[in-house]
Design an enzyme around this catalytic site. Sequence first.
Site, short mmCIF file in Angstrom:
data_model
loop_
_atom_site.label_atom_id
_atom_site.label_comp_id
_atom_site.label_asym_id
_atom_site.label_seq_id
_atom_site.Cartn_x
_atom_site.Cartn_y
_atom_site.Cartn_z
N ASP A 32 -1.37 1.94 15.49
CA ASP A 32 -1.54 3.20 15.81
C ASP A 32 -2.73 3.77 14.98
O ASP A 32 -3.34 2.91 14.17
CB ASP A 32 -0.42 4.19 15.28
CG ASP A 32 -0.64 5.58 15.23
OD1 ASP A 32 -1.01 6.03 16.35
OD2 ASP A 32 -0.35 6.45 14.40
N ASP A 34 -4.42 7.65 14.31
CA ASP A 34 -4.39 8.73 13.31
C ASP A 34 -3.25 8.86 12.50
O ASP A 34 -2.06 8.39 13.16
CB ASP A 34 -4.31 10.07 14.41
CG ASP A 34 -5.77 10.28 15.04
OD1 ASP A 34 -6.75 10.64 14.31
OD2 ASP A 34 -5.78 9.70 16.05
N ASP A 210 3.03 5.87 12.21
CA ASP A 210 3.21 6.99 11.18
C ASP A 210 4.23 8.04 11.55
O ASP A 210 4.44 8.75 10.61
CB ASP A 210 2.01 7.43 10.55
CG ASP A 210 1.19 8.31 11.52
OD1 ASP A 210 0.98 8.26 12.80
OD2 ASP A 210 0.96 9.68 11.15
#
Length: 258
Positions: A32, A34, A210
């Site tokens: 991922d 951001d 996240d």
Amino acid sequence: MYGETFSPAVHRPATAGVMPPRITTGDAVFLDFDGTLVEIAPSPSTVQPAGYLGALLESSSRHVGAALAIVSGRPIQDIDCILAPLVLPVAGLHGLERRGADGAYKLPPALPRFDELRAALRRFVAERPGLLLEDKGAALALHYRARPELAAETTAALETILGSARSGIAIQHGKAVMELRPEGADKGTAIAAFMAEAPFAGRRPIFVGDDMTDEAAFRAVRTQGGVAVRVGEAADTAAQWHLADVTAVHAWLADRGS
């Protein structure tokens, strides 16, 4: 290619905790963006990647024989601009668009009612300073990070604007963001598509992410005997491993052992 390099001795935080399994040369790595490789910024356009990030990703990609890809909610062109001159395989818009290791590009489908929904969301945002509407071309993301007190109002407004005509439209929830996107793909399906192609096929998949938009990817890699790593703690996640923060992710990527 890059002047600044990553030094685990300098950047590894004391809060990193027990590291997930070390990346081996036989793995396929999916990351991922951001909140995983870069700190989340007040708006997508103000993200500030670490100066060594390009070199770290380039080195990590070489380590796994180019079987490293970014899997992000951002459009592919955003990832390319941030990482330039590095060009990696990327799945953008939560898997709606994808560029394989061979450079072949899959176009995203159109979002139904795009112009109508964009106009309504623009009116809503214009009346509430601090909200941000991100036009991704094939998706619309409504950010309320700067106005967290408007979370409930934003959710209700999006449901009202969407109404009952929802065929082909998915609502994607993330960290202080709600997104309208076409149905039919997610980060898990993107990883499955990569894993059917060279150089990813036949390897152990690893995914690091996240937030809740990454749960489909966690489940996807685990069904193939892979490693799912959640950045930050989460009470309810399919990930088996955790890393404390972005800096801990960088340290883990840089760890080649002795």
